[in-house]
Scaffold this motif. Structure first.
Motif, PDB file in Angstrom:
ATOM      1  N   GLY A 143      20.197  -8.348  20.847  1.00  0.00           N
ATOM      2  CA  GLY A 143      19.735  -9.221  21.920  1.00  0.00           C
ATOM      3  C   GLY A 143      19.359  -8.515  23.205  1.00  0.00           C
ATOM      4  O   GLY A 143      18.733  -9.122  24.082  1.00  0.00           O
ATOM      5  N   GLY A 144      19.710  -7.230  23.352  1.00  0.00           N
ATOM      6  CA  GLY A 144      19.531  -6.545  24.623  1.00  0.00           C
ATOM      7  C   GLY A 144      18.089  -6.334  25.033  1.00  0.00           C
ATOM      8  O   GLY A 144      17.748  -6.426  26.207  1.00  0.00           O
ATOM      9  N   VAL A 174      36.670 -13.186  26.427  1.00  0.00           N
ATOM     10  CA  VAL A 174      36.521 -12.457  25.164  1.00  0.00           C
ATOM     11  C   VAL A 174      35.145 -12.769  24.588  1.00  0.00           C
ATOM     12  O   VAL A 174      34.767 -13.933  24.446  1.00  0.00           O
ATOM     13  CB  VAL A 174      37.609 -12.847  24.157  1.00  0.00           C
ATOM     14  CG1 VAL A 174      37.493 -12.019  22.879  1.00  0.00           C
ATOM     15  CG2 VAL A 174      38.997 -12.675  24.765  1.00  0.00           C
ATOM     16  N   MET A 175      34.400 -11.712  24.267  1.00  0.00           N
ATOM     17  CA  MET A 175      33.046 -11.879  23.735  1.00  0.00           C
ATOM     18  C   MET A 175      32.844 -11.011  22.512  1.00  0.00           C
ATOM     19  O   MET A 175      33.428  -9.950  22.381  1.00  0.00           O
ATOM     20  CB  MET A 175      31.998 -11.502  24.805  1.00  0.00           C
ATOM     21  CG  MET A 175      31.995 -12.384  26.027  1.00  0.00           C
ATOM     22  SD  MET A 175      30.882 -11.734  27.303  1.00  0.00           S
ATOM     23  CE  MET A 175      29.330 -11.642  26.391  1.00  0.00           C
ATOM     24  N   GLY A 176      31.939 -11.482  21.622  1.00  0.00           N
ATOM     25  CA  GLY A 176      31.595 -10.686  20.448  1.00  0.00           C
ATOM     26  C   GLY A 176      30.116 -10.620  20.201  1.00  0.00           C
ATOM     27  O   GLY A 176      29.679 -10.354  19.092  1.00  0.00           O
ATOM     28  N   GLY A 177      29.294 -10.913  21.216  1.00  0.00           N
ATOM     29  CA  GLY A 177      27.849 -10.914  21.048  1.00  0.00           C
ATOM     30  C   GLY A 177      27.339 -12.318  20.778  1.00  0.00           C
ATOM     31  O   GLY A 177      28.104 -13.263  20.565  1.00  0.00           O
ATOM     32  N   GLY A 205      28.069  -3.515  23.973  1.00  0.00           N
ATOM     33  CA  GLY A 205      26.646  -3.728  24.207  1.00  0.00           C
ATOM     34  C   GLY A 205      26.273  -3.295  25.618  1.00  0.00           C
ATOM     35  O   GLY A 205      27.003  -3.594  26.568  1.00  0.00           O
ATOM     36  N   PRO A 206      25.146  -2.602  25.809  1.00  0.00           N
ATOM     37  CA  PRO A 206      24.796  -2.102  27.143  1.00  0.00           C
ATOM     38  C   PRO A 206      24.568  -3.209  28.155  1.00  0.00           C
ATOM     39  O   PRO A 206      24.964  -3.091  29.319  1.00  0.00           O
ATOM     40  CB  PRO A 206      23.517  -1.292  26.899  1.00  0.00           C
ATOM     41  CG  PRO A 206      22.949  -1.833  25.622  1.00  0.00           C
ATOM     42  CD  PRO A 206      24.123  -2.239  24.798  1.00  0.00           C
ATOM     43  N   GLN A 221      23.535   4.394  19.048  1.00  0.00           N
ATOM     44  CA  GLN A 221      23.134   4.070  20.415  1.00  0.00           C
ATOM     45  C   GLN A 221      24.238   3.450  21.248  1.00  0.00           C
ATOM     46  O   GLN A 221      24.177   3.479  22.486  1.00  0.00           O
ATOM     47  CB  GLN A 221      21.912   3.136  20.417  1.00  0.00           C
ATOM     48  CG  GLN A 221      22.203   1.672  20.149  1.00  0.00           C
ATOM     49  CD  GLN A 221      22.097   1.307  18.684  1.00  0.00           C
ATOM     50  OE1 GLN A 221      22.357   2.133  17.821  1.00  0.00           O
ATOM     51  NE2 GLN A 221      21.714   0.081  18.402  1.00  0.00           N
ATOM     52  N   GLU A 222      25.283   2.867  20.647  1.00  0.00           N
ATOM     53  CA  GLU A 222      26.318   2.205  21.444  1.00  0.00           C
ATOM     54  C   GLU A 222      27.542   3.077  21.710  1.00  0.00           C
ATOM     55  O   GLU A 222      28.326   2.756  22.600  1.00  0.00           O
ATOM     56  CB  GLU A 222      26.759   0.896  20.778  1.00  0.00           C
ATOM     57  CG  GLU A 222      25.739  -0.214  20.910  1.00  0.00           C
ATOM     58  CD  GLU A 222      26.238  -1.558  20.403  1.00  0.00           C
ATOM     59  OE1 GLU A 222      25.531  -2.555  20.592  1.00  0.00           O
ATOM     60  OE2 GLU A 222      27.340  -1.615  19.807  1.00  0.00           O
TER      61      GLU A 222
END
Length: 626
Positions: free
Chosen positions: A161-162, A374-377, A530-531, A553-554
């Motif tokens: 999503g970034g 709390v997040m997971g994308g 995630g960036p 990349q992460e």
């Protein structure tokens, strides 16, 4: 226990931005060099408009008020682009600015402000103002030119999503700064690429769910040999089709926010310019923080925007991108974070805490308890269920009053299960040592590898080089953490009864559109690496505990957080360790303050605005020069 599903309606504040035209005046200039950036605003009109809007309340404004106006509307280097490079023009700049104020009572104040170095807010330091300054060289651009707007074409792909989020944030800023602007998002590889590039979106969905496979693909493609092969292959097979596709949009400017859409499109833009006689500039906005794929760094673009010193080093080493093309402005994030960061200020100051309480109240959250986000994308991926269970048990057994806000994204099953969960059974199960199913998202780690050191990525590469590495079983529950108290094996609760239990509430949310408000409301964030999420958290001074990352990349994002001292990493294969770390953070106010201040130092809430200002001005400048 009866369970009823609740729907939480959330109000997202819409901010209407009024674009007021400034009085039509002849721009001040030194020779051919304009000193007032567009829209044309002189010192006099700036003071008058500020008085009308209530920014200046007294008949004779103070020096501080005038300085605040200048800081609010422009950076010093963009207001007077010749100042840093042509010191001999200083008197001319001051004299011209004084002529813009016909009220003698204000001339002296303007003179004092202009003769004293203007100290920008610390958040502005992330932007390369020398690059901003250089963008103003050239013909005078009037407000009429700006009002026409621009046609912007973003090159992106839904591989995570970034990329889309960055393009959308930049697109909004174009519309705010250049009324009448329109923009499109184009995935040129899906439309005009060849196999395997035209199947990138579907391949990424599969590979991101299988990190070991993704690591192999990323490692092979992130080599000099592959870069040269892909460059030749794509240019020979796809350039003509990509050029035709870009021309069909008739853009004024092309902006790439994806590594696979730089090397061929920059050639296409050059050829379009030659064929049409209309210069079509192209810019790259690198959407990574700590590590980046080599295909990002096509050095023929007009400017390349980066977010960190790590990416600057990669751009120079891998892409031979010259310094004059690199602009370190931060990662572009949603405009709502800029608004919230400005309103919040220092989150641990009395004013910051008062604003946080106001936001919590507006979100119908408890005001005076510790709040963990709390997040997971967007898809609600990761081991969120196990993490939330461990957080609940740890906070409950430690006697802490808290609320755990879980962003489940599109994972409706998780959200419904949290709403119906029997939390007393969860506590009892953990006390017996039965912690449920712990999922294994990451590659196996070794006890010697940890985020206490900033060489985590190098240590992981050493593990990968071990022949037996990929043949081993599920990962152990090793912990990577910046906490000194985290050592040895973790013991599960064994006491038959919890003394002084805490009051803990778990709130499951679906797909959230007002994330900036929830990050302001939270005391800390638990998330994948995630960036965009990291950049958003830093913009509002929110400490971050990372729990997972995609190899490649992460993994550099983890090092970015730890090197800058605003968080740590504990694998989601160790949910109990995550719970213990969170409770330790919340119990240590000094540590929370230190991490929050560190986050604010690297946060760039206005990155999207800064990037768009440079791209827009550069595009109009090149248009006039042509």
């Amino acid at each position: 226990m009866n369970c009823s599903e609740e729907q939480n309606s959330k109000t997202v504040t819409q901010v209407d931005t009024e674009n007021k035209e400034s009085p039509s005046e002849t721009p001040l200039s030194i020779g051919e060099q304009p000193i007032v950036p567009f829209p044309q605003v002189s010192s006099r009109s700036l003071l008058e408009s500020s008085s009308e809007e209530g920014i200046i309340t007294s008949e004779q404004p103070s020096k501080e008020e005038i300085k605040g106006i200048l800081q609010n509307h422009y950076s010093f280097s963009s207001l007077f682009p010749s100042f840093n490079r042509k010191t001999e023009s200083r008197d001319s700049i001051i004299s011209s600015s004084e002529r813009a104020c016909d009220d003698n009572s204000k001339v002296e104040l303007c003179h004092e402000v202009l003769t004293e170095p203007l100290h920008l807010d610390a958040r502005d330091a992330c932007c390369d103002h020398e690059a901003v300054s250089s963008s103003f060289e050239g013909p005078t651009i009037t407000s009429a030119d700006v009002s026409k707007g621009l046609k912007v074409l973003f090159l992106s792909s839904d591989t995570g999503g970034g990329h889309r989020a960055s393009a959308e944030s930049l697109g909004m800023q174009f519309q705010l700064q250049y009324p009448g602007t329109t923009y499109d998002l184009l995935d040129v590889m899906s439309e005009d690429g060849i196999y395997p590039y035209n199947s990138l979106v579907q391949s990424y969905k599969h590979l991101s769910a299988h990190p070991k496979q993704w690591q192999i693909v990323y490692g092979v493609s992130n080599t000099r040999a592959y870069e040269m092969l892909a460059d030749v292959h794509l240019k020979v097979m796809c350039e003509h089709a990509i050029r035709k596709r870009i021309k069909s949009y008739n853009p004024d400017v092309v902006v790439s926010v994806h590594p696979l859409m730089t090397n061929v499109p920059v050639v296409s833009c050059r050829k379009i310019s030659e064929e049409s006689g209309k210069l079509l500039p192209m810019f790259t906005v690198v959407t990574d923080l700590g590590s980046a794929h080599c295909l990002w760094f096509a050095n023929a673009v007009d400017r390349m925007f980066i977010a960190s010193d790590r990416i600057r080093k990669l751009a120079k080493e891998r892409g031979k991108v010259p310094d004059e093309k690199l602009v370190q402005a931060g990662l572009p994030i949603r405009h709502s974070f800029s608004l919230q960061a400005e309103a919040l200020g220092d989150r641990l100051s009395p004013e910051g805490k008062a604003y946080q309480a106001k936001i919590r109240e507006s979100l119908q959250l408890s005001v005076d308890v510790d709040t963990v986000l709390v997040m997971g994308g967007g898809e609600g991926v990761g081991c969120l269920a196990d993490i939330v269970d461990s957080l609940y048990v740890e906070l409950f057994t430690k006697g802490m009053n808290a609320q755990i806000i879980v962003v489940c994204g599109r994972n409706d099953v998780l959200r419904e299960s949290l709403a119906c969960r029997q939390w007393d059974e969860v506590v009892d199960r953990h006390r017996r040592g039965d912690k449920g199913s712990e999922c294994f998202f990451h590659l196996k780690s070794s006890p010697s590898t940890g985020c206490l050191e900033v060489t985590m990525a190098a240590n992981i590469k050493k593990m990968i080089s071990t022949p037996s590495f990929l043949l081993t079983g599920p990962p152990p529950t090793d912990t990577y953490s910046g906490s000194e108290s985290d050592s040895g094996e973790r013991e599960s609760p064994s006491s038959p009864q919890v003394e002084n239990p805490g009051n803990v509430t778990v709130i499951g949310l679906g797909f959230v559109t007002n994330m900036a408000e929830y990050m302001v409301a939270a005391d800390l964030l638990v998330s994948k690496a995630g960036p965009g999420t990291i950049a958003e958290a830093a913009s509002v001074g929110l400490p971050v505990l990372l729990t997972s990352y995609l190899p490649g990349q992460e993994e550099g994002n983890v090092d970015f957080v730890i090197e800058n001292n605003f968080g740590s990493f504990i694998s989601d294969s160790d949910p109990s360790g995550i719970g213990e770390e969170v409770s330790q953070w919340l119990s240590n106010e000094a540590q929370m303050r230190s991490m929050s201040e560190a986050a604010m130092r690297v946060g760039a809430p206005n990155a999207a605005s800064d990037i768009v200002k440079i791209i827009g001005e550069r595009t109009l400048q090149l248009r006039f020069e042509a």
